[in-house]
Write an enzyme that holds these catalytic residues in place. Sequence first.
Site, PDB file in Angstrom:
ATOM      1  N   CYS A 421      13.788  35.187 -22.011  1.00  0.00           N
ATOM      2  CA  CYS A 421      13.299  33.975 -22.423  1.00  0.00           C
ATOM      3  C   CYS A 421      12.591  33.024 -21.566  1.00  0.00           C
ATOM      4  O   CYS A 421      11.837  32.183 -22.161  1.00  0.00           O
ATOM      5  CB  CYS A 421      14.208  33.299 -23.275  1.00  0.00           C
ATOM      6  SG  CYS A 421      14.385  34.075 -25.284  1.00  0.00           S
ATOM      7  N   ASP A 457      10.752  27.225 -39.265  1.00  0.00           N
ATOM      8  CA  ASP A 457      11.910  28.218 -39.533  1.00  0.00           C
ATOM      9  C   ASP A 457      11.769  29.455 -38.640  1.00  0.00           C
ATOM     10  O   ASP A 457      11.011  29.789 -37.803  1.00  0.00           O
ATOM     11  CB  ASP A 457      12.040  28.961 -40.925  1.00  0.00           C
ATOM     12  CG  ASP A 457      12.297  27.913 -41.930  1.00  0.00           C
ATOM     13  OD1 ASP A 457      13.580  27.390 -42.181  1.00  0.00           O
ATOM     14  OD2 ASP A 457      11.399  27.301 -42.537  1.00  0.00           O
ATOM     15  N   GLY A 548       4.872  34.687 -34.522  1.00  0.00           N
ATOM     16  CA  GLY A 548       4.603  35.429 -33.384  1.00  0.00           C
ATOM     17  C   GLY A 548       5.326  35.326 -32.102  1.00  0.00           C
ATOM     18  O   GLY A 548       6.497  34.590 -32.133  1.00  0.00           O
ATOM     19  N   THR A 550       4.763  34.717 -27.838  1.00  0.00           N
ATOM     20  CA  THR A 550       3.992  34.219 -26.586  1.00  0.00           C
ATOM     21  C   THR A 550       4.682  34.329 -25.282  1.00  0.00           C
ATOM     22  O   THR A 550       5.859  33.709 -25.282  1.00  0.00           O
ATOM     23  CB  THR A 550       3.129  32.944 -26.840  1.00  0.00           C
ATOM     24  OG1 THR A 550       4.150  31.993 -26.986  1.00  0.00           O
ATOM     25  CG2 THR A 550       2.168  33.068 -28.001  1.00  0.00           C
ATOM     26  N   ASP A 636      -8.154  56.415 -39.379  1.00  0.00           N
ATOM     27  CA  ASP A 636      -9.169  55.802 -38.490  1.00  0.00           C
ATOM     28  C   ASP A 636      -9.377  56.326 -37.053  1.00  0.00           C
ATOM     29  O   ASP A 636      -8.181  56.976 -36.628  1.00  0.00           O
ATOM     30  CB  ASP A 636      -9.057  54.316 -38.286  1.00  0.00           C
ATOM     31  CG  ASP A 636      -7.675  53.904 -37.712  1.00  0.00           C
ATOM     32  OD1 ASP A 636      -6.747  54.769 -37.803  1.00  0.00           O
ATOM     33  OD2 ASP A 636      -7.368  52.786 -37.467  1.00  0.00           O
TER      34      ASP A 636
END
Length: 760
Positions: A421, A457, A548, A550, A636
């Site tokens: 982290c 949250d 998400g 980062t 695809d």
Amino acid sequence: MTKDKGQRTKDKDLVLIGGGHSHAIALRMLGMNPLPGVRLTLLTNVSHTPYSGMLPGHVAGFYTFDECHIDLRRLAHFAGAQLYIDKAVGLDLNSNKVICANRPPVAFDIVSIDIGSTPAKESVPGVAKYAIPAKPVPQFLTRWNRIIETIAQHPQQSLSLGIVGGGAGGVELAMTMQRRINDVETRHGTSVKIHLFHRGNQLLPGHNSWTRRYVQKLLRKREIQVHLGETVSQILPDKICCESGFVVDCDYSFWVTQASAPSWIAESGLHTTSKGFISVGDTLQSLSHPYMLAAGDIATMVNHPRPKAGVFAVRQGKPLVENLRRFVQGKALHPYQPQRRFLSLIGTGDGSAIASWGSFGWHSRLLWRWKDHIDRKFMRQFRDLPEMEAANNSAEKTPNPTQLAFLKKPNNPPPMYCAGCGSKVGSTTLERVLKRLQDECFFSTPEDIILGLETPDDAAVLKVPADKLLVQTIDYFRTLINDPFIFGQISTHHCLSDLFAMGATPQSVLAMVTVPYATAEKQEETLYQLLSGAMKVLSQVQAPLVGGHTTEGTELTFGLSCNGLVYPQQILKKSGMKPGDRVILTKALGTGILFAAHQRLQAKGRWIDQAVESMLLSNQEAVQVFRDHGVTACTDVTGFGLVGHLVEMVQASGVAVELEWDKIPLLEGVTELVQQGIVSSLYPQNVQAARFIRNQEEMCDRVNYPVLFDPQTSGGLLATIPADQAVKCEQVLQELGYKQSRIIGQVMPASSDVPPLRFS
């Protein structure tokens, strides 16, 4: 924790606006000797910039497009620069941002402008609507090529061309146009007249009397009609009108008058001349904003005013780079004084040229050969880019605070970067980016998003309708293009494509981002550009970003975890192919090969342009077209290539497929690159699927055989349609913008003892 391994953080943003001659030279020099700690960005509205010295020869037909254009995409890649293909339309000098026509503002610490000039229209009625200006050059060349095609296609039609402007540009254009037209006339018998209008009593103001007289005599000899002392007052669709009442019928009117600057330069607050050009001092710095430099036609050196000519832009390239370098390093900038006189070589369209130097003038074929040699030598430096060693990672000297008072003090990169982290992008940076994105209001949050980005949250909460199924997919990869805004769009199209291929409607997405090591300010800008690109696409499909992760790393990577909804009876699968169905592919192949070549500086910029255009085309509408025409199976084409994904379909359906080799669409440049032996790094694994090709030994000798296994980024859809619907389906796809859509084969019954794929 991990070591830096010499990776420097980017402390400053140097943005080059425009791809003019000075900036082209700057990019080459910065590629050979980079600026440590500086993120370099080129913002230009074209990926190929014309070299003014060879442009008339191109009009005459002496030079090909590639011979007279500098490939800025390739050059920017060589320089390690971000390349943003867009038009600058303003400057926000309060927040140091370039305002663009079609993308988010671009932040800068230092900026250089080299955008050239355009012919002054002087508010003449009809010019903006009916005249063809000599600049911008790409638009001019497009119109000129159409005219040549028209002349060739209608050989019995007489045409009249009018050129307004009797300076060197207008005179040379008249003679080179005539040469090209004569070449067409020889083959087709077309009759074309050329008229040259000039408000003065003599052509070529600023040149010596011998040159003026000689050129006028030469034009008369070539039956180019010269109208002196005529001030054009109006341009009509088929006429040029003058103040004297003189009117000439002209099917096409070309505007080649004195240079002018775009209005946004003066409107931004920069100090400009009375004609709107940027006023710069001897160091090429703006008189009003010292962190802004300018060169080429857009700049006027107030102490050394010179004509707007390409020779001065070329000469300014080296001092511009030197002063940009010294500015970043906090050193005193060096003054530059341009030459007072310059040799003008005017091509006459017949393989000869006129030299004008002071009171001297001469017309000879030797001059054209000399000019051709000089021009080709100049262009070779951008084509034959040197192999460079790793960038110099030596310590950067501390900038002089008095020189860079407006710059934030660079943060020295830490010797170690944390993992876990500890490698996350700081919360403050992330909050600022999300706030900027939310303020732009791309779209409102749907009712089925219970908790999303608007709440603090730990996770998003979604509502799944009772009558629908949830479809989930994920994709994530390294950037393939040095523009985070475009990369964000391409990646989002790619990630959503799995949902479309299964017939699902996107509901929400989670983002995964790795941002390159940099200061917090620079990381914020990269993340903002990237997510702005993603949000642009997500807004089009009404699928909100709900969360998400980062993190920091050595290079930009991005991906999305996508959620979609579909009614059970509307799921599209790879199984379902039926004998007799036709196989349709919606996009051309070759992105893997093209970008592999791009990394090696072996792809032409326009090839990459059209590959990007293809990758930015969503597959969403194509799915609906397939539904309307009875689609039986769909997938695809992405990482495993055409053959790899087709094998998955035939195995799931228990059928075979016969493909028509000549019907498979390829992107421009792919064949040429395959002939050079260039393939994607994933090709060796993908080519193992060749065992499923029945006539593989016959096929492997064909030039484009490797394309069958080329991994596609944001590739097209591969679907099967009933035979009686296939042709209409192909037609509708092409009308909707899927111009490369092709019926490439048909489904056959399976045979247990032979491979399922065959090419004819």
